[in-house]
Design a protein around this motif. Structure first.
Motif, PDB file in Angstrom:
ATOM      1  N   TRP A  60     -45.677  10.726  33.348  1.00 52.83           N
ATOM      2  CA  TRP A  60     -45.092  11.877  32.661  1.00 52.83           C
ATOM      3  C   TRP A  60     -46.207  12.673  32.002  1.00 52.83           C
ATOM      4  N   GLU A  61     -46.163  13.983  32.169  1.00 54.76           N
ATOM      5  CA  GLU A  61     -47.151  14.850  31.533  1.00 54.76           C
ATOM      6  C   GLU A  61     -46.792  15.067  30.067  1.00 54.76           C
ATOM      7  N   TYR A  62     -47.823  15.240  29.259  1.00 51.27           N
ATOM      8  CA  TYR A  62     -47.647  15.469  27.824  1.00 51.27           C
ATOM      9  C   TYR A  62     -48.534  16.649  27.432  1.00 51.27           C
ATOM     10  N   PRO A  63     -48.042  17.559  26.597  1.00 51.95           N
ATOM     11  CA  PRO A  63     -48.834  18.749  26.247  1.00 51.95           C
ATOM     12  C   PRO A  63     -49.888  18.475  25.182  1.00 51.95           C
ATOM     13  N   GLY A  64     -50.896  17.702  25.529  1.00 48.38           N
ATOM     14  CA  GLY A  64     -51.997  17.427  24.610  1.00 48.38           C
ATOM     15  C   GLY A  64     -53.002  18.570  24.620  1.00 48.38           C
ATOM     16  N   VAL A  65     -54.089  18.396  23.867  1.00 48.62           N
ATOM     17  CA  VAL A  65     -55.160  19.398  23.866  1.00 48.62           C
ATOM     18  C   VAL A  65     -55.647  19.616  25.290  1.00 48.62           C
ATOM     19  N   HIS A  66     -55.829  18.509  26.016  1.00 45.48           N
ATOM     20  CA  HIS A  66     -56.135  18.558  27.440  1.00 45.48           C
ATOM     21  C   HIS A  66     -54.954  17.935  28.184  1.00 45.48           C
TER      22      HIS A  66
END
Length: 640
Positions: free
Chosen positions: A329-335
């Motif tokens: 699952w993608e997560y909206p981190g800094v990168h």
């Protein structure tokens, strides 16, 4: 000599002084080797984590094991709180905990290994890889592919039974577990994301059939051993590994500030979707395998292209909405951040990796549904991506409404429960949305058309950092969150229908709870005046009416107990609740017979001196009430 030494010392001091600004700049910018993706200097990372968790450990959270890695090296490995509260045994790096759904990543890695070897086509219909007529509840002819399973959009309903047990004796083989808990297909493949434990275990069974090995043995040989994961197992019966059993933490439920009740360990027939056990350090080794150094090969794959493919997005509701990367699952981190969370009966975990920074964080807690550290600390170290607000945004009121999870039972009495925990979206200012779900609420800001980012609220919603509303012709078709879609209510389950159903059910329940006591009081007081005797139903009527009332009371009690049992622990075998379904059927049959007998009696015996309504109402009322009750039991399928 003194003069020479002084010159050396001054030179060293100048060199050190000159390096300090460069080191500080590296730390402040989050340069390679210097900081977490959010910018926390590694030199102060332990102090930061210590300070963060002290607010929760022993108060809101019983225990946690935290490991962070950077550039292939462990930069923090520490335990907090207790693995065993009663024995005051602390959590240490050796503490074994349940992975929960992070276990799914091993299934997807196994599938990618077989695809790399040419033994599995991710776009092939999986029915060709299964025994004939293995999936018996499919509603669509479209193929179900391994990619559908990875993206959780094969269309399966959420089957709530025989997923997990509280004792190892109930565990069956993976194949038997899949047959026992097979869900129906309620969505067309590829159309709706509905997180599926069954789909993941089905993929593991395909790995089993292609490799010719039991799935847990395949993982042990092809994943755990190559990575040196000596303190983990891809199976839920940890009793099979006494050396791990000795170090396994007890699981707990939060019972109030500073108070925790012991829960049970998790045992599963469909163990691939959440049955792994191991240490946080072992899980960190697994994470590092997906972030090899430049020019190096992942120990999981033979070709670099395989890892690149696996970490490439395979599904998303919108371009800027975090999606799925072949099971991650993608997560909206800094990168760009990839990972997976996990929950079992009494454990909660999280794994996030940032390939660009070669950074990963592993958090394992021995507490059901823990979110303060599992999600809060994760967000603190991986950070959040910068907002890219659009100049023109649609009115927030366009997405207002109530939505039900796509991940839900489509059949049987458990289909009621998702409607008790619907998602509610309501405007909160010009560009803010209030999201309410299961007693939690959060504020989300619209950053792009129909794309919302969490800005505050309950930590339990940190698992959903963003949501996206798919709108067509002014109507919301779906609300996509981190792991599932939420869908608009259908006409047959609209809010007016649901409110009417609740009101009728409440009326019938109240009646059948109170009526027996009224009858009992009347019998004890013996208020039988001559005129009342003449107007009351005759003896046969009275007995039939009393029997019908008690039958209704029995139905109410049986189903209230059923609901309370499922709410207290929904990890049950269907065999545990099946007797109550049989009781429902039996009492309904008895009610039908009593109603028929009462109607015959009322038709034969009428008092000419009074109106029929006045003469028959003591029997008519319970007949009406039980008809309402039975209609609700049919509407919500409390007979299956």
């Amino acid at each position: 000599m003194f003069k020479k030494s002084l010159i050396v010392m001054l030179s060293a001091l100048l060199l050190l002084t000159g390096s300090i600004p460069a080191f500080a700049a590296e730390q402040g910018s989050g340069g390679a080797g210097g900081a977490t993706p959010s910018g926390i200097p590694l030199i102060g990372l332990e102090a930061f984590v210590d300070n963060y968790v002290k607010e929760y450990i022993g108060k809101q959270t019983v225990g946690a094991s935290v490991v962070m890695v950077k550039d292939g090296q462990v930069v923090l490995s520490k335990g907090y709180g207790y693995a065993d509260v009663e024995q005051q045994i602390p959590v240490t790096p050796d503490t074994v905990m349940e992975w929960g759904s992070i276990s799914k990543l091993a299934v997807w890695a196994s599938a990618m290994q077989l695809a790399e070897q040419g033994k599995l086509d991710l776009n092939q219909d999986v029915r060709k890889l299964l025994p004939e007529n293995f999936l018996t509840k499919l509603a669509y002819d479209e193929p179900i592919t391994m990619l559908n399973l990875m993206n959780h959009n094969a269309g399966f309903e959420e089957y709530m039974f025989d997923m997990a047990y509280q004792s190892p004796e109930k565990v069956r083989s993976l194949e038997e577990g899949l047959k026992l808990a097979q869900p129906a297909q309620i969505y067309r493949p590829g159309e709706v994301v509905a997180y599926s434990n069954y789909g993941n275990s089905l993929a593991a069974y395909i790995v089993e059939r292609i490799s010719g090995q039991p799935y847990h043995e395949y993982v042990q040989q092809h994943i755990f051993e190559p990575l040196g994961m000596k303190h983990s197992m891809a199976y839920s019966v940890v009793e099979d590994r006494p050396e791990l059993l000795e170090h396994k933490a007890k699981g707990y439920f939060f019972a109030g500030p500073g108070s925790f009740n012991q829960g049970s360990w998790n045992y599963m027939s469909m163990y691939p979707n959440g049955g792994n056990n191991g240490t946080a350090e072992d899980l960190a080794k697994f994470a590092m395998a997906f972030m090899p150094a430049a020019g190096e090969q992942s120990p999981l794959f033979r070709k670099s292209g395989t890892l690149d493919t696996m970490l490439t997005r395979s599904h998303s509701a919108a371009e800027d909405m975090p999606g799925i990367a072949h099971g991650f699952w993608e997560y909206p981190g800094v990168h760009r951040t990839l990972g997976h969370g996990g929950n079992t009966i009494a454990f909660a975990t999280n794994l996030m990796l940032v390939p660009e920074d070669r950074f990963a964080v592993v958090i394992m807690t021995n507490q059901a549904g823990e979110s303060h550290i599992v999600h809060g600390l994760t967000k603190a170290v991986v950070g959040q991506r910068a907002k890219t607000e659009a100049a023109v945004l649609p009115d927030v009121s366009e997405v207002e409404g109530r939505f039900v999870a796509a991940r839900r039972p489509g059949h049987g009495f458990m289909k009621l429960f998702p409607y008790l925990t619907m998602m509610k979206l309501e405007p909160q200012g010009a560009d803010q949305l209030k999201v309410s779900l299961a007693g939690m609420s959060g504020s989300y800001q619209q950053v792009q058309p129909y794309l919302y980012e969490k800005t505050g609220g309950d930590s339990g919603l940190d698992a959903w950092p963003m949501l996206y509303a798919k709108v067509s012709e002014g109507k919301v078709e779906a609300v996509s969150v981190y792991t599932s879609d939420y869908l608009p209510l259908t006409p047959g389950r609209s809010m007016p229908v649901l409110l009417l159903s609740a009101a009728l059910a409440g009326l019938a329940i109240v009646y059948f709870v109170i009526a027996p006591f009224v009858w009992l009081v009347q019998a004890l007081l013996g208020k039988r005046k001559a005129r009342r005797n003449r107007l009351a139903p005759r003896t046969a009527n009275r007995k039939l009416t009393a029997g019908l009332t008690l039958t209704g009371t029995g139905l109410v009690v049986n189903n209230l107990v059923l609901a309370l049992r499922m709410l207290s622990n929904n990890e049950r075998a269907y065999a545990e609740v099946y007797p109550q379904i049989i009781v429902n059927i039996a009492l309904t049959g008895l009610a039908a017979l009593l109603i028929a007998a009462l109607l015959l009696t009322l038709m034969k015996r009428r008092s000419p001196s009074v109106s029929p309504a006045r003469n028959h109402w003591p029997a008519i009322v319970p007949m009406v009430m039980i008809s309402i009750l039975l209609a609700q039991l049919v509407f919500w399928e409390f007979y299956s």
